[in-house]
Design a protein around this motif. Structure first.
Motif, mmCIF file in Angstrom:
data_model
loop_
_atom_site.group_PDB
_atom_site.id
_atom_site.type_symbol
_atom_site.label_atom_id
_atom_site.label_comp_id
_atom_site.label_asym_id
_atom_site.label_seq_id
_atom_site.Cartn_x
_atom_site.Cartn_y
_atom_site.Cartn_z
ATOM 1 N N UNK A 15 13.985 34.089 20.758
ATOM 2 C CA UNK A 15 14.637 34.444 22.018
ATOM 3 C C UNK A 15 15.983 33.716 22.153
ATOM 4 N N UNK A 16 15.999 32.430 21.769
ATOM 5 C CA UNK A 16 17.235 31.653 21.808
ATOM 6 C C UNK A 16 18.279 32.257 20.882
ATOM 7 N N UNK A 17 17.848 32.646 19.704
ATOM 8 C CA UNK A 17 18.780 33.211 18.729
ATOM 9 C C UNK A 17 19.278 34.594 19.155
ATOM 10 N N UNK A 18 18.389 35.376 19.746
ATOM 11 C CA UNK A 18 18.825 36.679 20.240
ATOM 12 C C UNK A 18 19.902 36.503 21.308
ATOM 13 N N UNK A 19 19.692 35.557 22.219
ATOM 14 C CA UNK A 19 20.678 35.308 23.266
ATOM 15 C C UNK A 19 22.014 34.873 22.667
ATOM 16 N N UNK A 20 21.960 34.017 21.644
ATOM 17 C CA UNK A 20 23.196 33.573 20.986
ATOM 18 C C UNK A 20 23.920 34.752 20.342
ATOM 19 N N UNK A 21 23.164 35.627 19.679
ATOM 20 C CA UNK A 21 23.764 36.805 19.043
ATOM 21 C C UNK A 21 24.374 37.734 20.081
ATOM 22 N N UNK A 22 23.687 37.938 21.185
ATOM 23 C CA UNK A 22 24.201 38.832 22.223
ATOM 24 C C UNK A 22 25.503 38.302 22.813
ATOM 25 N N UNK A 23 25.604 36.998 22.977
ATOM 26 C CA UNK A 23 26.852 36.409 23.472
ATOM 27 C C UNK A 23 27.979 36.618 22.468
ATOM 28 N N UNK A 24 27.684 36.442 21.184
ATOM 29 C CA UNK A 24 28.703 36.646 20.157
ATOM 30 C C UNK A 24 29.132 38.109 20.090
#
Length: 262
Positions: A15-24
């Motif tokens: 979930x943390x990584x998905x959020x980081x990807x979505x921000x990028x």
């Protein structure tokens, strides 16, 4: 074509990584990028838990990819995720997303059994050459991390028309390793007079060092070792110039490389 390089430190929770990807992805869109390249292994990573990758692997229609696909309207996005193989291991799978769909995928063929590591203990190999996709008016071939040490893969992509090679990676730190990374990316650009867009995961284990190398071996962008988003314009005229003054593809005396299925 405008490319964005999204370098970040992958966490243990998807979930943390998905959020980081979505921000990028959102920032890359705002910056006008045609393509965002993310690192290898973006679903989950924990250096203290060697089983985290098979444990957290998801199918391509799972929730991690669904979120990234939904965000890919108006931009092409690529990165690598772990997909179960149905037999207790996983495929290290490079995915290319555009307008809500997975438009291409590639299972890593060269597994990192080197420098004391054994990627093949938990990862099943692919057996097919990676694809070439048209993005922003240029033909883009893909490779994954350790593939960069095998020049026949890059040459096969160039023979298939690639003008750019994108390389999601998680390049492990170590004596001389960062030097290898820079030399290999530069060599693949020069070997094939193409741009190389190489994006590495950063953090405790991996060095980051995402970069763009132009078709004559000039490093035009280097992100260092911290999380960052960088942009670079890839110029078709630069490719044409390089292939005119350095016609290595035209001058080669060997047949196109062909990957033998295992």
């Amino acid at each position: 074509m405008k490319v964005a390089l999204g370098q970040f430190a992958v966490a243990a929770d998807w979930h943390t990584n998905q959020a980081a990807c979505l921000k990028l992805i959102a920032r890359a869109k705002s910056g006008g990028a045609d393509l965002l390249v993310l690192p290898e292994g973006i679903l989950a990573r924990d250096i203290n838990d060697p089983e985290i990758m098979p444990k957290t692997a998801q199918p391509l229609d799972g929730p991690f990819m669904a979120g990234l696909c939904a965000a890919s309207e108006g931009i092409t996005v690529m990165g690598c995720v772990n997909v179960p193989d149905g037999d207790g291991r996983f495929y290290n799978t490079l995915v290319v997303l555009r307008d809500g769909n997975i438009i291409a995928r590639y299972r890593k063929i060269h597994l990192y059994d080197a420098f004391g590591a054994r990627e093949s203990d938990r990862t099943a190999p692919g057996h097919s050459l990676p694809p070439v996709i048209e993005i922003g008016g240029l033909k883009v071939g893909v490779m994954t991390c350790y593939d960069v040490r095998f020049p026949e893969v890059a040459r096969a992509l160039a023979a298939a028309g690639a003008e750019v090679i994108a390389i999601p990676a998680a390049w492990i730190r170590g004596p001389g390793k960062e030097h290898h990374w820079r030399v290999l990316n530069t060599a693949r650009a020069l070997d094939n007079t193409c741009y190389v867009v190489a994006v590495g995961e950063c953090g405790v284990r991996n060095c980051g060092a995402s970069m763009v190398v132009d078709p004559l071996g000039v490093v035009t962008l280097d992100l260092g070792e911290a999380p960052a988003l960088g942009f670079c314009d890839l110029d078709p005229a630069r490719i044409a110039h390089a292939r005119k003054v350095l016609p290595v593809i035209e001058n080669r005396r060997f047949a196109n490389p062909i990957l033998r299925s295992a």
